[in-house]
Scaffold this motif. Structure first.
Motif, mmCIF file in Angstrom:
data_model
loop_
_atom_site.group_PDB
_atom_site.id
_atom_site.type_symbol
_atom_site.label_atom_id
_atom_site.label_comp_id
_atom_site.label_asym_id
_atom_site.label_seq_id
_atom_site.Cartn_x
_atom_site.Cartn_y
_atom_site.Cartn_z
ATOM 1 N N LEU A 161 -1.310 2.438 78.094
ATOM 2 C CA LEU A 161 -0.582 3.705 78.163
ATOM 3 C C LEU A 161 -0.762 4.499 76.871
ATOM 4 C CD1 LEU A 161 1.414 5.256 80.009
ATOM 5 C CD2 LEU A 161 3.262 4.126 78.756
ATOM 6 N N CYS A 162 -0.789 3.800 75.761
ATOM 7 C CA CYS A 162 -0.918 4.450 74.451
ATOM 8 C C CYS A 162 -2.222 5.241 74.321
ATOM 9 C CB CYS A 162 -0.848 3.417 73.336
ATOM 10 S SG CYS A 162 0.751 2.597 73.223
ATOM 11 N N CYS A 186 -1.689 8.807 75.031
ATOM 12 C CA CYS A 186 -0.481 9.404 74.452
ATOM 13 C C CYS A 186 -0.843 10.230 73.224
ATOM 14 C CB CYS A 186 0.486 8.288 74.056
ATOM 15 S SG CYS A 186 2.005 8.884 73.294
ATOM 16 N N PHE A 226 -0.729 8.554 69.666
ATOM 17 C CA PHE A 226 -1.635 7.439 69.380
ATOM 18 C C PHE A 226 -2.794 7.896 68.503
ATOM 19 C CE2 PHE A 226 -5.100 4.490 70.856
ATOM 20 C CZ PHE A 226 -4.558 3.357 70.279
ATOM 21 N N CYS A 242 0.415 3.603 66.716
ATOM 22 C CA CYS A 242 1.382 4.560 67.245
ATOM 23 C C CYS A 242 1.996 5.267 66.046
ATOM 24 C CB CYS A 242 2.470 3.843 68.047
ATOM 25 S SG CYS A 242 3.833 4.965 68.450
ATOM 26 N N TYR A 271 6.049 5.274 66.028
ATOM 27 C CA TYR A 271 6.740 4.032 65.664
ATOM 28 C C TYR A 271 6.110 3.333 64.469
ATOM 29 C CZ TYR A 271 9.654 4.149 69.831
ATOM 30 O OH TYR A 271 10.590 4.504 70.778
ATOM 31 N N ILE A 296 3.642 -2.558 74.064
ATOM 32 C CA ILE A 296 3.721 -1.105 73.814
ATOM 33 C C ILE A 296 5.030 -0.890 73.051
ATOM 34 C CG2 ILE A 296 3.814 1.174 74.861
ATOM 35 C CD1 ILE A 296 1.329 -0.070 75.885
ATOM 36 N N PRO A 297 4.968 -0.443 71.797
ATOM 37 C CA PRO A 297 6.191 -0.357 70.979
ATOM 38 C C PRO A 297 7.351 0.399 71.634
ATOM 39 C CG PRO A 297 4.269 -0.040 69.595
ATOM 40 C CD PRO A 297 3.774 -0.107 71.010
ATOM 41 N N CYS A 298 7.082 1.500 72.332
ATOM 42 C CA CYS A 298 8.191 2.264 72.926
ATOM 43 C C CYS A 298 8.467 1.817 74.357
ATOM 44 C CB CYS A 298 7.874 3.746 72.907
ATOM 45 S SG CYS A 298 6.666 4.271 74.132
#
Ligand code: SF4
Length: 102
Positions: free
Chosen positions: A66-67, A70, A73, A80, A83, A92-94
């Motif tokens: 997903l990143c 984004c 990214f 990221c 974050y 994925i951090p979020c």
């Protein structure tokens, strides 16, 4: 990516010292050939190999997460920016909550 640049700078510093120390060992007319070969072999080629390994190691994150789509990214650091963490294939951090399209 920062590590690749860091080690390229370290190798450049070492090469400058080595060329300076051994400059009396070869004739001046060979200077450009020796300089070109050592710069390629000691600085450029290792950096290219490190970059290819970096891309191979992070291919999944760069293409299939997903990143990767984004706007927060940073592909060059696989980071990221929101974050300040490195996403992985499984983390994925979020957790998708902060995803925004590019
Ligand atoms: S905000 Fe979320 S989706 Fe976007 S790069 Fe950071 S962790 Fe990945």
């Amino acid at each position: 990516m920062g590590g690749i640049i860091f080690w390229a700078i370290i190798r450049t510093a070492i090469l400058i010292i080595l060329l300076w120390v051994f400059s009396d060992w070869f004739e001046y007319k060979y200077w450009w050939a020796i300089l070109s070969l050592t710069v390629y072999g000691f600085i450029i080629h290792p950096a290219v190999v490190q970059y290819k390994l970096f891309l191979a190691k992070n291919r999944e994150v760069l293409t299939n997460t997903l990143c990767s789509s984004c706007k927060h990214f940073d592909e060059t650091a696989v980071l990221c920016l929101k974050y300040d963490k490195h996403p992985t294939k499984y983390d994925i951090p979020c957790e998708g909550a902060e995803w925004e399209p590019e």
